[in-house]
Scaffold this motif. Structure first.
Motif, PDB file in Angstrom:
ATOM      1  N   THR A  30       0.856  -1.188   0.000  1.00  0.00           N
ATOM      2  CA  THR A  30       0.000   0.000   0.000  1.00  0.00           C
ATOM      3  C   THR A  30       0.895   1.242   0.000  1.00  0.00           C
ATOM      4  O   THR A  30       2.081   1.170  -0.308  1.00  0.00           O
ATOM      5  CB  THR A  30      -0.919   0.014   1.240  1.00  0.00           C
ATOM      6  OG1 THR A  30      -0.116  -0.030   2.432  1.00  0.00           O
ATOM      7  CG2 THR A  30      -1.857  -1.176   1.243  1.00  0.00           C
ATOM      8  N   SER A  34      -2.127   5.497   4.215  1.00  0.00           N
ATOM      9  CA  SER A  34      -3.408   5.098   3.623  1.00  0.00           C
ATOM     10  C   SER A  34      -4.313   4.381   4.607  1.00  0.00           C
ATOM     11  O   SER A  34      -5.422   3.981   4.253  1.00  0.00           O
ATOM     12  CB  SER A  34      -3.159   4.193   2.408  1.00  0.00           C
ATOM     13  OG  SER A  34      -2.534   2.982   2.798  1.00  0.00           O
ATOM     14  N   SER A  36      -3.653   1.441   6.310  1.00  0.00           N
ATOM     15  CA  SER A  36      -3.648  -0.023   6.212  1.00  0.00           C
ATOM     16  C   SER A  36      -3.170  -0.702   7.484  1.00  0.00           C
ATOM     17  O   SER A  36      -3.325  -1.925   7.615  1.00  0.00           O
ATOM     18  CB  SER A  36      -2.756  -0.460   5.045  1.00  0.00           C
ATOM     19  OG  SER A  36      -1.423  -0.006   5.238  1.00  0.00           O
ATOM     20  N   MET A  93      -2.163  -2.954  -3.777  1.00  0.00           N
ATOM     21  CA  MET A  93      -3.072  -1.808  -3.688  1.00  0.00           C
ATOM     22  C   MET A  93      -2.405  -0.516  -4.146  1.00  0.00           C
ATOM     23  O   MET A  93      -3.055   0.521  -4.208  1.00  0.00           O
ATOM     24  CB  MET A  93      -3.557  -1.649  -2.245  1.00  0.00           C
ATOM     25  CG  MET A  93      -4.231  -2.869  -1.658  1.00  0.00           C
ATOM     26  SD  MET A  93      -5.826  -3.202  -2.415  1.00  0.00           S
ATOM     27  CE  MET A  93      -6.820  -1.877  -1.706  1.00  0.00           C
ATOM     28  N   ASN A  94      -1.114  -0.566  -4.439  1.00  0.00           N
ATOM     29  CA  ASN A  94      -0.352   0.638  -4.749  1.00  0.00           C
ATOM     30  C   ASN A  94       0.117   0.597  -6.197  1.00  0.00           C
ATOM     31  O   ASN A  94       0.949  -0.241  -6.565  1.00  0.00           O
ATOM     32  CB  ASN A  94       0.855   0.743  -3.800  1.00  0.00           C
ATOM     33  CG  ASN A  94       1.586   2.071  -3.935  1.00  0.00           C
ATOM     34  OD1 ASN A  94       1.257   2.893  -4.783  1.00  0.00           O
ATOM     35  ND2 ASN A  94       2.577   2.276  -3.094  1.00  0.00           N
ATOM     36  N   TYR A 113      -5.483  -7.851  -6.459  1.00  0.00           N
ATOM     37  CA  TYR A 113      -5.066  -6.490  -6.816  1.00  0.00           C
ATOM     38  C   TYR A 113      -6.270  -5.604  -7.100  1.00  0.00           C
ATOM     39  O   TYR A 113      -7.366  -6.078  -7.435  1.00  0.00           O
ATOM     40  CB  TYR A 113      -4.120  -6.507  -8.012  1.00  0.00           C
ATOM     41  CG  TYR A 113      -4.741  -6.917  -9.329  1.00  0.00           C
ATOM     42  CD1 TYR A 113      -5.172  -5.963 -10.250  1.00  0.00           C
ATOM     43  CD2 TYR A 113      -4.881  -8.262  -9.659  1.00  0.00           C
ATOM     44  CE1 TYR A 113      -5.734  -6.335 -11.465  1.00  0.00           C
ATOM     45  CE2 TYR A 113      -5.440  -8.648 -10.869  1.00  0.00           C
ATOM     46  CZ  TYR A 113      -5.866  -7.676 -11.769  1.00  0.00           C
ATOM     47  OH  TYR A 113      -6.432  -8.049 -12.966  1.00  0.00           O
ATOM     48  N   ASP A 114      -6.043  -4.316  -6.946  1.00  0.00           N
ATOM     49  CA  ASP A 114      -7.065  -3.328  -7.245  1.00  0.00           C
ATOM     50  C   ASP A 114      -7.298  -3.326  -8.752  1.00  0.00           C
ATOM     51  O   ASP A 114      -6.366  -3.055  -9.537  1.00  0.00           O
ATOM     52  CB  ASP A 114      -6.598  -1.953  -6.761  1.00  0.00           C
ATOM     53  CG  ASP A 114      -7.725  -0.934  -6.730  1.00  0.00           C
ATOM     54  OD1 ASP A 114      -8.899  -1.342  -6.738  1.00  0.00           O
ATOM     55  OD2 ASP A 114      -7.423   0.280  -6.680  1.00  0.00           O
ATOM     56  N   PHE A 133     -12.158  -2.449  -5.548  1.00  0.00           N
ATOM     57  CA  PHE A 133     -12.300  -2.064  -4.138  1.00  0.00           C
ATOM     58  C   PHE A 133     -13.120  -0.785  -3.947  1.00  0.00           C
ATOM     59  O   PHE A 133     -13.876  -0.670  -2.974  1.00  0.00           O
ATOM     60  CB  PHE A 133     -10.915  -1.910  -3.500  1.00  0.00           C
ATOM     61  CG  PHE A 133     -10.215  -3.225  -3.262  1.00  0.00           C
ATOM     62  CD1 PHE A 133     -10.617  -4.051  -2.228  1.00  0.00           C
ATOM     63  CD2 PHE A 133      -9.189  -3.642  -4.081  1.00  0.00           C
ATOM     64  CE1 PHE A 133      -9.993  -5.275  -2.009  1.00  0.00           C
ATOM     65  CE2 PHE A 133      -8.553  -4.855  -3.873  1.00  0.00           C
ATOM     66  CZ  PHE A 133      -8.951  -5.674  -2.834  1.00  0.00           C
ATOM     67  N   ARG A 151     -11.188   0.645   2.111  1.00  0.00           N
ATOM     68  CA  ARG A 151     -10.694  -0.235   1.051  1.00  0.00           C
ATOM     69  C   ARG A 151      -9.773  -1.311   1.635  1.00  0.00           C
ATOM     70  O   ARG A 151      -9.756  -2.449   1.177  1.00  0.00           O
ATOM     71  CB  ARG A 151      -9.907   0.591   0.021  1.00  0.00           C
ATOM     72  CG  ARG A 151     -10.753   1.364  -0.948  1.00  0.00           C
ATOM     73  CD  ARG A 151      -9.929   2.455  -1.652  1.00  0.00           C
ATOM     74  NE  ARG A 151      -8.613   1.998  -2.057  1.00  0.00           N
ATOM     75  CZ  ARG A 151      -8.312   1.554  -3.288  1.00  0.00           C
ATOM     76  NH1 ARG A 151      -9.264   1.497  -4.206  1.00  0.00           N
ATOM     77  NH2 ARG A 151      -7.096   1.184  -3.598  1.00  0.00           N
ATOM     78  N   ASN A 152      -9.009  -0.911   2.645  1.00  0.00           N
ATOM     79  CA  ASN A 152      -8.056  -1.843   3.238  1.00  0.00           C
ATOM     80  C   ASN A 152      -8.760  -2.996   3.958  1.00  0.00           C
ATOM     81  O   ASN A 152      -8.336  -4.148   3.862  1.00  0.00           O
ATOM     82  CB  ASN A 152      -7.136  -1.103   4.207  1.00  0.00           C
ATOM     83  CG  ASN A 152      -6.318  -0.034   3.512  1.00  0.00           C
ATOM     84  OD1 ASN A 152      -5.661  -0.305   2.515  1.00  0.00           O
ATOM     85  ND2 ASN A 152      -6.359   1.180   4.023  1.00  0.00           N
ATOM     86  N   TYR A 155      -9.966  -5.667   1.541  1.00  0.00           N
ATOM     87  CA  TYR A 155      -9.055  -6.721   1.087  1.00  0.00           C
ATOM     88  C   TYR A 155      -8.880  -7.791   2.152  1.00  0.00           C
ATOM     89  O   TYR A 155      -8.605  -8.953   1.828  1.00  0.00           O
ATOM     90  CB  TYR A 155      -7.723  -6.164   0.587  1.00  0.00           C
ATOM     91  CG  TYR A 155      -6.756  -5.558   1.580  1.00  0.00           C
ATOM     92  CD1 TYR A 155      -6.176  -6.305   2.603  1.00  0.00           C
ATOM     93  CD2 TYR A 155      -6.350  -4.222   1.431  1.00  0.00           C
ATOM     94  CE1 TYR A 155      -5.260  -5.739   3.476  1.00  0.00           C
ATOM     95  CE2 TYR A 155      -5.437  -3.653   2.294  1.00  0.00           C
ATOM     96  CZ  TYR A 155      -4.891  -4.414   3.316  1.00  0.00           C
ATOM     97  OH  TYR A 155      -3.980  -3.847   4.179  1.00  0.00           O
TER      98      TYR A 155
END
Length: 611
Positions: A30, A34, A36, A93-94, A113-114, A133, A151-152, A155
């Protein structure tokens, strides 16, 4: 999207076609800031609650927000808790690091993955699971800032479905994470459920899964800094001075919370003092003053702070003032890598200050020992009347570890050689720096002792046995010899080294601190993969216990594993050992800032052994 057949073939080669159960590594990629951290802690705890041995590593940048950050969780049915070099399940996610993270994976890995990142085009030998997400969290809240954070947790829900983590355990972990913050709990539970329900649409094709075990019963999850703080509390600390610095700040922050709860008198007033100094030099100066006055005093810092403390550390050694310093080591020199781990302060701290100075170092090798050695440090500091440095590191200090419950201490505090009013009346006086017992340790009094013979000068300049000023060469030489004798006598007072193995193998390995987790696993790998039996000795303190030299003398060669460039503990050993033993040392240094992994140690030893 990668072809199912090619990914399945890669997985079959890697796993023999069988499920990989409770033995893999998850990496979450991430961006710093953010939000997470909470999600990753929930994921870690949910696996732990299923009875599976687990460990977590937070690899974060030194800026406030924006740069890439990774969190690695390892599940190991065999109980190994060192970092695993390979990543088996990636959560990408990044967008900044997604390509690099995917290309670094081995064949047969799984990638959640996003969806907008479109990472599935990069290769066809891993399993890809695209997840939208942003769409998942839209129904959870209308607040854009909260959506970014949730969003975190989504996942976490996706992984729960894919890896067979019980959703009830995830929700229980969310409850523990957010406590009484009901709104936060409800939102995060909703986000996790959204991810879990969406994962029904994903065809499970990778081999990784978690199944319940019974290997974590009765254990706790705690970080090393908190364990050090609890130990300091039980040790009777009453004066804490500090200047914030990564990665030691959370140690004092945890201790402040404990002191506020448990160190309040019947009148409601604090029975302790915590001072945030203007710098580390001031912090250690205050500790020296408090220790001289009879308080149990400490500070916590990292390498740059230790550098500033040099002059006062020398004063504590020469003036013989008890003090405790927690050094949570990070990568240097200079500012170095402030948020990466190392064992790079060992050599400089052992001789911190100018002239012939030597200090006691304790090397905790677990969070349990962070607790117990914190207590030991205060006892040793007062017994020897000298500064004691507890040498932890960022990996041990800031990451969460599975541990046995911390035991309530049973032994009384050891205040060392302190004379009371009654002692002085019986003796008629005393000489502060006289070695009356042959151990190099003089007797002291505490300020306020109601006797006319209790007072003495504490000098950082030349002084004789009575603490009178002296520049006579023979007096100065005699005093330094006594101090060396005192530290030499500490060898059997400090924590003994720990032996693993029969003691009869021709090859030995020596390690210390948090390196022990990777080295212990490496010894198991070397036995299984190369038929190489090794004896392992874990050093727990400096000056070295006599068993260290005996261990080296009983083996043909010794691999010294440590997390620095210059093999600093090996250098200390060379100063301590007989010349014929020095040639047996084979340094294995590593300094990339990442927590040590077993495979790197195994590869290095196999190369040197020709196996």
């Amino acid at each position: 999207m990668s072809a199912p057949g090619s990914g399945a073939a890669a997985a079959s080669m890697r796993t023999g076609g069988a499920p990989v159960v409770n033995d893999f590594s998850i990496q979450v990629a991430t961006a710093n800031g953010s939000g997470s951290q909470s999600s990753n802690t929930v994921l870690l705890r949910a696996i732990f609650q299923m009875g599976v041995p687990v460990s977590g590593k937070n690899l974060f940048p030194s800026n406030i927000a924006g740069l890439p950050t990774w969190y690695t969780i390892r599940a190991s049915r065999d109980g190994w808790i060192a970092r695993k070099r390979e990543t088996d399940v990636l959560v990408a996610m990044n967008g900044e690091t997604g390509r690099e993270d995917v290309l670094a994976l081995g064949p047969g890995a799984a990638v959640v993955y996003d969806a907008p990142l479109a990472l599935d085009a990069l290769r066809d030998d891993v399993f890809f699971y695209p997840v939208p997400f942003d769409k998942l969290v839209e129904p959870v809240t209308s607040e854009p800032k909260l959506r970014k954070l949730l969003r975190n947790m989504a996942y976490v829900g996706v992984l729960a479905r894919l890896l067979r983590i019980d959703l009830a355990e995830v929700e229980h972990a969310i409850g523990k994470q957010f406590g009484k913050k009901q709104k936060a709990r409800d939102l995060n539970v909703a986000a996790a459920r959204a991810g879990y329900e969406h994962a029904v649409t994903l065809e499970k094709r990778d081999p990784y899964e978690l199944r319940r075990m019974e290997a974590t019963g009765g254990k706790i999850i705690v970080d090393g800094n908190t364990a050090c703080a609890i130990g300091a509390l039980f040790a009777g600390v009453t004066v804490v001075t500090w200047y914030p610095i990564t990665p030691s700040s959370s140690l004092v922050e945890a201790l402040i919370g404990l002191l506020r709860k448990y160190r309040v008198g019947p009148d409601g007033k604090a029975t302790y003092a915590v001072v945030q100094a203007e710098d580390e030099l001031s912090a250690i100066g205050m500790v020296m003053g408090a220790g001289w006055a009879g308080a149990r005093a400490m500070t916590a810092t990292a390498g740059p702070g230790v550098s500033l403390m040099g002059e006062f550390a020398g004063f504590g050694y020469y003036g013989e003032v008890p003090a405790v310093v927690f050094d949570v080591q990070r990568v240097g020199p200079s500012t170095g890598l402030p948020t990466r781990t190392s064992q790079g302060d060992v050599l400089s701290t052992a001789f911190l200050s100018h002239g012939d100075t030597q200090h006691v170092l304790l090397f905790p090798g677990s969070v349990e020992e962070c607790f117990s050695m914190a207590i030991d440090a205060f006892d040793v500091a007062e017994r020897l009347q000298t500064p004691v440095f507890v040498m932890t590191d960022l990996d041990l200090g800031m990451n969460n570890w599975m541990a046995d419950p911390l035991p309530y201490p049973e032994r009384p505090l050891d205040r060392g050689k302190v004379l009371s009013k009654e002692d002085l009346e019986r003796l008629g006086g005393f000489a502060r720096y006289a070695d009356v017992d042959g151990d190099g340790i003089g007797w002291r009094t505490l300020p306020g002792t109601p006797h006319p013979k209790a007072a003495y000068f504490t000098r950082g300049t030349g002084h004789d046995e009575t603490s009178a000023y002296s520049e006579r060469p023979e007096v100065f030489e005699r005093n330094l010899a006594r101090l060396a004798r005192k530290l030499d006598g500490a060898r059997t007072l400090l924590p003994e080294p720990e032996l693993r193995g029969s003691g009869a193998a021709p090859v030995g390995v020596l390690c210390y601190g948090s390196s022990r987790f990777a080295v212990e696993e490496s010894c198991d790998q070397l036995r299984r993969e190369a038929g190489l039996e090794l004896d392992l000795l874990r050093v727990r303190a400096y000056p070295f216990h006599p068993d260290v030299a005996r261990f080296i003398a009983s083996h043909d060669r010794i691999y010294v594993v440590e997390q620095n460039r210059d093999s600093q503990l090996a250098a200390l050993l060379k100063l301590d050992l007989a010349p014929e033993l020095v040639v047996r040392l084979r340094p294995i240094p590593r300094i990339d800032g990442l927590p040590l992994d077993a495979r790197s140690v195994t590869d290095a030893i196999r190369a040197k052994e020709g196996r």
